[in-house]
Write a protein that holds these residues in place. Structure first.
Motif, PDB file in Angstrom:
ATOM      1  N   THR A  68       0.897  -1.150  -0.059  1.00  0.00           N
ATOM      2  CA  THR A  68      -0.031  -0.089   0.018  1.00  0.00           C
ATOM      3  C   THR A  68       0.913   1.175   0.070  1.00  0.00           C
ATOM      4  O   THR A  68       1.583   1.474   0.982  1.00  0.00           O
ATOM      5  CB  THR A  68      -0.816  -0.060   1.326  1.00  0.00           C
ATOM      6  N   PRO A  69       1.030   2.011  -1.119  1.00  0.00           N
ATOM      7  CA  PRO A  69       2.170   2.947  -1.201  1.00  0.00           C
ATOM      8  C   PRO A  69       1.394   4.388  -0.783  1.00  0.00           C
ATOM      9  O   PRO A  69       0.366   4.631  -1.102  1.00  0.00           O
ATOM     10  CB  PRO A  69       2.463   2.983  -2.576  1.00  0.00           C
ATOM     11  N   ALA A  70       2.222   4.921   0.127  1.00  0.00           N
ATOM     12  CA  ALA A  70       1.708   6.415   0.305  1.00  0.00           C
ATOM     13  C   ALA A  70       2.895   7.167  -0.310  1.00  0.00           C
ATOM     14  O   ALA A  70       4.129   7.107  -0.278  1.00  0.00           O
ATOM     15  CB  ALA A  70       1.797   6.762   1.800  1.00  0.00           C
ATOM     16  N   VAL A  71       2.533   8.298  -1.056  1.00  0.00           N
ATOM     17  CA  VAL A  71       3.438   8.929  -2.054  1.00  0.00           C
ATOM     18  C   VAL A  71       4.146  10.273  -1.210  1.00  0.00           C
ATOM     19  O   VAL A  71       3.179  10.750  -0.637  1.00  0.00           O
ATOM     20  CB  VAL A  71       2.636   9.494  -3.359  1.00  0.00           C
ATOM     21  N   PHE A  72       5.116  10.445  -1.316  1.00  0.00           N
ATOM     22  CA  PHE A  72       6.013  11.613  -0.697  1.00  0.00           C
ATOM     23  C   PHE A  72       6.760  12.072  -1.696  1.00  0.00           C
ATOM     24  O   PHE A  72       7.592  11.753  -2.240  1.00  0.00           O
ATOM     25  CB  PHE A  72       7.072  11.159   0.434  1.00  0.00           C
ATOM     26  N   PHE A 124      -1.268  11.098  -0.343  1.00  0.00           N
ATOM     27  CA  PHE A 124       0.025  11.914  -0.870  1.00  0.00           C
ATOM     28  C   PHE A 124       0.267  13.065   0.065  1.00  0.00           C
ATOM     29  O   PHE A 124      -0.456  13.472   0.932  1.00  0.00           O
ATOM     30  CB  PHE A 124      -0.674  13.119  -2.164  1.00  0.00           C
ATOM     31  N   TYR A 125       1.737  13.352   0.186  1.00  0.00           N
ATOM     32  CA  TYR A 125       2.273  14.219   1.337  1.00  0.00           C
ATOM     33  C   TYR A 125       3.250  14.894   0.651  1.00  0.00           C
ATOM     34  O   TYR A 125       4.166  14.308  -0.295  1.00  0.00           O
ATOM     35  CB  TYR A 125       3.001  13.339   2.430  1.00  0.00           C
ATOM     36  N   GLU A 126       3.437  16.092   1.036  1.00  0.00           N
ATOM     37  CA  GLU A 126       4.523  16.949   0.562  1.00  0.00           C
ATOM     38  C   GLU A 126       5.503  17.534   1.602  1.00  0.00           C
ATOM     39  O   GLU A 126       5.002  17.767   2.769  1.00  0.00           O
ATOM     40  CB  GLU A 126       3.756  18.376  -0.153  1.00  0.00           C
ATOM     41  N   GLY A 127       6.397  17.258   1.311  1.00  0.00           N
ATOM     42  CA  GLY A 127       7.506  17.441   2.057  1.00  0.00           C
ATOM     43  C   GLY A 127       7.955  19.292   2.136  1.00  0.00           C
ATOM     44  O   GLY A 127       7.295  19.662   1.443  1.00  0.00           O
ATOM     45  N   ARG A 168      27.210  15.381  -7.597  1.00  0.00           N
ATOM     46  CA  ARG A 168      25.937  16.092  -7.473  1.00  0.00           C
ATOM     47  C   ARG A 168      24.807  15.204  -7.373  1.00  0.00           C
ATOM     48  O   ARG A 168      24.022  15.518  -6.493  1.00  0.00           O
ATOM     49  CB  ARG A 168      25.826  17.197  -8.358  1.00  0.00           C
ATOM     50  N   CYS A 169      24.584  14.317  -8.112  1.00  0.00           N
ATOM     51  CA  CYS A 169      23.309  13.507  -8.240  1.00  0.00           C
ATOM     52  C   CYS A 169      23.276  12.492  -6.893  1.00  0.00           C
ATOM     53  O   CYS A 169      22.108  12.423  -6.306  1.00  0.00           O
ATOM     54  CB  CYS A 169      23.275  12.832  -9.537  1.00  0.00           C
ATOM     55  N   SER A 170      24.284  12.053  -6.433  1.00  0.00           N
ATOM     56  CA  SER A 170      24.562  11.179  -5.342  1.00  0.00           C
ATOM     57  C   SER A 170      24.146  11.855  -4.231  1.00  0.00           C
ATOM     58  O   SER A 170      23.094  11.623  -3.268  1.00  0.00           O
ATOM     59  CB  SER A 170      25.975  10.483  -5.109  1.00  0.00           C
ATOM     60  N   LEU A 171      24.619  13.328  -4.135  1.00  0.00           N
ATOM     61  CA  LEU A 171      24.022  14.240  -2.968  1.00  0.00           C
ATOM     62  C   LEU A 171      22.649  14.461  -2.937  1.00  0.00           C
ATOM     63  O   LEU A 171      22.193  14.416  -1.982  1.00  0.00           O
ATOM     64  CB  LEU A 171      25.217  15.327  -2.963  1.00  0.00           C
ATOM     65  N   CYS A 172      22.278  14.643  -4.309  1.00  0.00           N
ATOM     66  CA  CYS A 172      20.858  15.158  -4.408  1.00  0.00           C
ATOM     67  C   CYS A 172      19.812  13.773  -3.869  1.00  0.00           C
ATOM     68  O   CYS A 172      19.030  13.890  -3.223  1.00  0.00           O
ATOM     69  CB  CYS A 172      20.611  15.383  -5.806  1.00  0.00           C
ATOM     70  N   PHE A 173      20.388  12.572  -4.211  1.00  0.00           N
ATOM     71  CA  PHE A 173      19.511  11.478  -3.798  1.00  0.00           C
ATOM     72  C   PHE A 173      19.590  10.937  -2.514  1.00  0.00           C
ATOM     73  O   PHE A 173      18.500  11.069  -1.826  1.00  0.00           O
ATOM     74  CB  PHE A 173      20.274  10.232  -4.680  1.00  0.00           C
ATOM     75  N   LYS A 230      16.814  10.499   2.383  1.00  0.00           N
ATOM     76  CA  LYS A 230      16.935  10.647   3.781  1.00  0.00           C
ATOM     77  C   LYS A 230      15.606  11.280   4.534  1.00  0.00           C
ATOM     78  O   LYS A 230      14.952  11.029   5.351  1.00  0.00           O
ATOM     79  CB  LYS A 230      18.174  11.464   4.127  1.00  0.00           C
ATOM     80  N   GLU A 231      15.069  12.332   3.747  1.00  0.00           N
ATOM     81  CA  GLU A 231      14.128  13.086   4.420  1.00  0.00           C
ATOM     82  C   GLU A 231      12.817  11.964   4.184  1.00  0.00           C
ATOM     83  O   GLU A 231      11.936  12.112   4.948  1.00  0.00           O
ATOM     84  CB  GLU A 231      13.985  14.186   3.302  1.00  0.00           C
ATOM     85  N   THR A 232      12.861  11.141   3.224  1.00  0.00           N
ATOM     86  CA  THR A 232      11.838  10.246   2.787  1.00  0.00           C
ATOM     87  C   THR A 232      11.644   9.146   4.014  1.00  0.00           C
ATOM     88  O   THR A 232      10.852   8.805   4.566  1.00  0.00           O
ATOM     89  CB  THR A 232      12.168   9.730   1.658  1.00  0.00           C
ATOM     90  N   ALA A 233      13.036   8.644   4.501  1.00  0.00           N
ATOM     91  CA  ALA A 233      13.008   7.793   5.430  1.00  0.00           C
ATOM     92  C   ALA A 233      12.644   8.336   6.825  1.00  0.00           C
ATOM     93  O   ALA A 233      12.026   7.446   7.599  1.00  0.00           O
ATOM     94  CB  ALA A 233      14.491   7.174   5.527  1.00  0.00           C
ATOM     95  N   LEU A 234      13.166   9.423   7.091  1.00  0.00           N
ATOM     96  CA  LEU A 234      12.547   9.993   8.379  1.00  0.00           C
ATOM     97  C   LEU A 234      11.208  10.335   8.340  1.00  0.00           C
ATOM     98  O   LEU A 234      10.472  10.197   9.315  1.00  0.00           O
ATOM     99  CB  LEU A 234      13.421  11.526   8.639  1.00  0.00           C
TER     100      LEU A 234
END
Ligand code: SF4
Length: 180
Positions: free
Chosen positions: A27-31, A61-64, A87-92, A97-101
């Motif tokens: 059951t996905p919830a989108v962030f 649906f949730y917005e950070g 740059r892309c690794s840092l961006c990912f 990280k925010e998603t896991a939190l």
């Protein structure tokens, strides 16, 4: 059905991952946490398109926070890197990280991301950051390589069927130069 937080960058890229997760009994919830997107108008377009699609599918649906200054600080010194570089690794990392939190705050034990659906992105580079975040937060990162089994093609078909807005660049101001 197991709950999962799906980090999503836009509606076209989220379309196939949502379908596959549902088929896999999640059951996905989108962030939507994408402070990399520039400018604000583009951010709003991508966010609203995804929000409407989730509403249509009856998916949460949730917005950070939109905090572009945090993104710029995060990639400082690597602005000139090509796509798939540091740059892309840092961006990912920042976004995952925010998603896991966020998953942790909702008592959801796992997360994944739509980012691997793009043929312009290296899935193993995304998995690497997902694993780091997972070890830091204790939230399981599920390694979905969404571009597999024609995932990208299917996502574009769903996007067309739903008349979705399709952007021409990855998201940050540095990726705009790649289309010029
Ligand atoms: S090109 Fe895309 S993944 Fe790479 S830093 Fe810019 S927005 Fe992030």
């Amino acid at each position: 059905m197991k709950k999962i937080i799906l980090h999503a960058c836009c509606a076209p890229c989220a379309s196939y991952p949502i379908k596959l997760l549902l088929e896999d009994n999640y059951t996905p919830a989108v962030f939507f946490y994408n402070p990399n997107i520039y400018p604000l108008e583009e951010y709003e377009i991508r966010k609203n398109e995804l929000k409407n699609y989730c509403k249509k599918l009856k998916i949460d649906f949730y917005e950070g926070k939109y905090e572009p200054e945090k993104y710029l600080e995060c990639v400082k010194g690597y602005e000139k890197e090509p796509e798939k570089g540091i740059r892309c690794s840092l961006c990912f990392y920042l976004r995952l990280k925010e998603t896991a939190l966020f998953a942790k705050s909702k008592d959801i034990s796992c997360f994944t991301t739509t980012l691997t659906v793009s043929p312009h992105k290296n899935s193993s580079q995304i998995f690497e950051q997902g694993k780091i975040v997972s070890s830091e937060t204790g939230i399981e990162f599920i390694e979905y390589n969404f571009k597999k089994n024609d995932g990208f093609k299917i996502s574009r078909t769903i996007a067309k069927e739903n008349n979705m807005y399709a952007q021409k660049y990855c998201g940050c101001q540095f990726s705009i130069r790649d289309i010029n």
